[in-house]
Structures are given as C-alpha cells and as structure tokens.
Design an enzyme around this catalytic site. Structure first.
Site, PDB file in Angstrom:
ATOM      1  N   ASP A  78      52.761  45.018  38.883  1.00  0.00           N
ATOM      2  CA  ASP A  78      51.309  45.100  38.708  1.00  0.00           C
ATOM      3  C   ASP A  78      50.932  44.522  37.350  1.00  0.00           C
ATOM      4  O   ASP A  78      50.012  45.004  36.677  1.00  0.00           O
ATOM      5  CB  ASP A  78      50.820  46.549  38.848  1.00  0.00           C
ATOM      6  N   ALA A  98      41.045  50.291  36.818  1.00  0.00           N
ATOM      7  CA  ALA A  98      40.594  49.289  35.851  1.00  0.00           C
ATOM      8  C   ALA A  98      39.763  48.184  36.498  1.00  0.00           C
ATOM      9  O   ALA A  98      39.503  47.158  35.878  1.00  0.00           O
ATOM     10  CB  ALA A  98      41.803  48.682  35.144  1.00  0.00           C
TER      11      ALA A  98
END
Length: 377
Positions: free
Chosen positions: A268, A136
């Site tokens: 995360d 991402a």
C-alpha cells in the site's frame, strides 16, 4: 542469451534446493542441484536465497512516482524503482478522486509499456467506498457504484481493472459484485457488519483490502469485517506488514486463521517510498513521512513507505513462518488470485524468469525480470 544463477539456495514450487543452479533465458530452462557445468553466462549467488519475484497487488506509488500522476514518465520511475526491492510484477493502484482524474490514470497505465516491473493490471481503490471509513482518501469524491460507470472505467483501462476495493454495504455494491465475473471485488473502507460481509462473499466478493485498516473491528458480540475476514475461507486477505498499520500479534492471528494459501503481503506504498523523511503527497493531500510512518497533518495513516523485501522480513518475524512457506505470501498467492500462476509466482521450469536474490538480512542483491532486465545492488 542463456544465463545461469549458481551456488544459490533456491525456493522452488516443490522444494528447497540448498546448493543449486537455475538456467534461464526469458523462461526457466533448467533447475538443478550441485555444480553447474553448462555454458551459460553465470551469476554467483554465494549461497544466498533465490525466490520468485515479489508481486504487489496494492501499491499507489514509490520512488517519487504515483499511479495517479497519469504519465508514462512517472510509471517508468515506479517500475524501475520496484526492481530494487525485488518486486517484478504489480497492480498500480488508483485513489478515490474525481472520475476524470481516475480515467486519465487508467488510460495512462493501460497504454504504458514497462521496461521494469511488469504491470499485471490495475487495482481501483475507490471511489466506491464508505464516506464513514475514508482513511486518507478524500470523502468529497466518494460515489456509489453502477454497472454503467464500472464499464466506462474498464473501457478507459482497456479491460485491465483486476481488483476493485468496494464497501459492500453501500447502495449498488451487491449488484455490481454479482454482475462482473472478471473483476476481484475486495471489501475495504467499509462499515459492513460480519453478516453483511459474509453475505457479500456469497454474492461474489473475493478479497479483503488492507486487513485491520478502514473497516469494522472485531468485538466479542459484533465480529465485524475483521471477524468475517478471519473466518470466511472463501476470502483472501491482504495485509500491510510494516509494524505500523497492524500490530505484529494481529498479523500473526490473521495468518494463523487464513493459512498460507489465503494470506497476501502488500505494501500500500505511496510516492514517498524510497525517498526518506520529509513532506510528500497522496491523493492531493500533504503527507508527512517520519521513519516508517506516513501520516496526514491530522495524524491519519496515509499508506506506507514499505518495501516488499522489508514486508517479507517483518512477516517472518511476526509469524515465525519459515522461508520454505513464507515466499508464497509474497508471490504465489497473488499469482493464483490474478490467475497468472501458470507463468509467474513461483520458480518452476517453463515459467517466466522472474527472481529476487536476497541475503540473510533480506537485502536485495539482484532482481531478474523476464530473464533480461537485471537489477544488481
């Protein structure tokens, strides 16, 4: 002012105390079993579980804040929010963005004085990654590592960079891995083969970033980065335990192979954590949150909205591990890796008073940071 948590099931560094008390100020003063007879102000645990405060070494943000915002206001939101999930220490994690933006974020973090969860340093996730495994992150900001650039970033961070996620196969990677003894280099966003990753470990690589994501997979003829992570006993391995980033069986396999001393639970997490469903942002890109999934418009996973107490619950469900040992993957292993286990990471007389009180459903009832910053549900 002295305080005491009483009637608790305490998971200490050495044993489990089933009906215990812990007396503390900013540090643990006494741990005992049975009825408390001291004069400290008491918090009744009602038989619930007392664990060392969680340590998240890979987290971008949460509760509306992100490390890349580069403001003290945003960091304050994050450090206060993390107490709600039992996280008492963490490494704010940057993204692969322009060097100027990364530098601003590093300077902001380095000069921030937290009144909530403690900042132990900084995790630099990129920009020294593979453009072929960006996940991402934005490929236009991927660059090659040099000792000069890392020194510049470390200066901006006031020497607080503790972990750098790097693709060990890219040009310059092995040189910087060998050069910096005081930084944990972690393989992630990488196309490294099994042999390349093991070679990088022999040069000083110590860690694996979010196992099973953005790296070369295992096959029986090419074991890849996953195979090296499983089998190399000199690599600690972090994993996002949200049931989305890795199948429960994959988590179980990794834990069986790494063992309880080399496995680390991380979140995360991104800005959207704690905010519910809707549209959020990560690294300048729109992220769509639905339940426990956060994805870019094209469907790419974009970090998580996981909370550490949820990660512990999932970890125990997926692996069958008991709490007697499970707490270590939430705090102790992180503290050892960062070389702060002399003061945090476990419950022991003389260590910092960082605790989380959980009920049997893993809900956070109370979080204590340095003995004075107390979050109550």
């Amino acid at each position: 002012m002295m305080k005491a948590i009483i009637n608790a099931k305490i998971y200490t560094e050495d044993k489990v105390i089933h009906n215990g008390y812990i007396e503390f100020n900013d540090k643990v003063v006494d741990i005992g079993e049975g009825e408390y007879s001291g004069e400290a102000e008491t918090i009744d645990a009602h038989g619930n579980m007392l664990l060392p405060g969680f340590i998240d070494i890979h987290i971008h943000g949460g509760y509306g804040a992100d490390a890349m915002d580069a403001t003290h206001e945003s960091l304050d939101m994050l450090t206060q929010g993390l107490l709600k999930e039992g996280t008492t220490s963490f490494l704010p994690t940057t993204m692969t963005e322009s060097i100027s933006r990364v530098t601003n974020a590093l300077e902001s973090i380095a000069t921030f004085e937290s009144q909530g969860a403690e900042i132990l340093g900084i995790h630099l996730e990129g920009p020294f990654i593979s453009e072929h495994k960006v996940g991402a992150q934005d490929p236009k900001f991927v660059i090659r590592p040099t000792t000069t650039l890392i020194n510049q970033l470390q200066q901006a961070a006031h020497n607080n960079i503790k972990i750098i996620t790097i693709a060990p196969e890219v040009e310059g990677a092995l040189d910087v891995i060998q050069h910096f003894d005081d930084i944990i280099f972690s393989a992630g966003h990488t196309t490294a083969t099994f042999d390349e990753l093991n070679n990088a470990q022999s040069k000083g690589l110590k860690h694996i970033t979010h196992l099973y994501n953005a790296a070369t997979p295992f096959t029986h003829r090419a074991p890849g980065a996953f195979g090296a992570a499983w089998l190399n006993d000199n690599l600690t391995t972090e994993c996002i335990i949200d049931g989305v980033h890795s199948h429960p069986a994959a988590v179980d396999i990794a834990y069986r192979l790494k063992g309880r001393d080399r496995f680390i639970v991380i979140t995360d997490a991104m800005r959207a954590k704690g905010l519910g469903d809707g549209v959020s942002e990560l690294g300048g890109q729109q992220v769509y949150v639905n339940g426990n999934e956060a994805r870019l418009k094209d469907g790419t996973l974009a970090g998580s909205v996981l909370k550490m107490n949820e990660g512990l619950k999932h970890f125990m469900q997926y692996t069958g591990e008991s709490m007697e040992h499970a707490w270590r993957v939430m705090s102790y292993n992180q503290a050892v890796a960062l070389k702060v286990d002399d003061r945090i990471g476990s419950i022991k007389v003389g260590k910092q008073a960082d605790f989380v009180l959980l009920d049997e459903e893993f809900n956070v009832l109370c979080t204590v940071k340095r003995g004075y910053n107390i979050y109550n549900k």
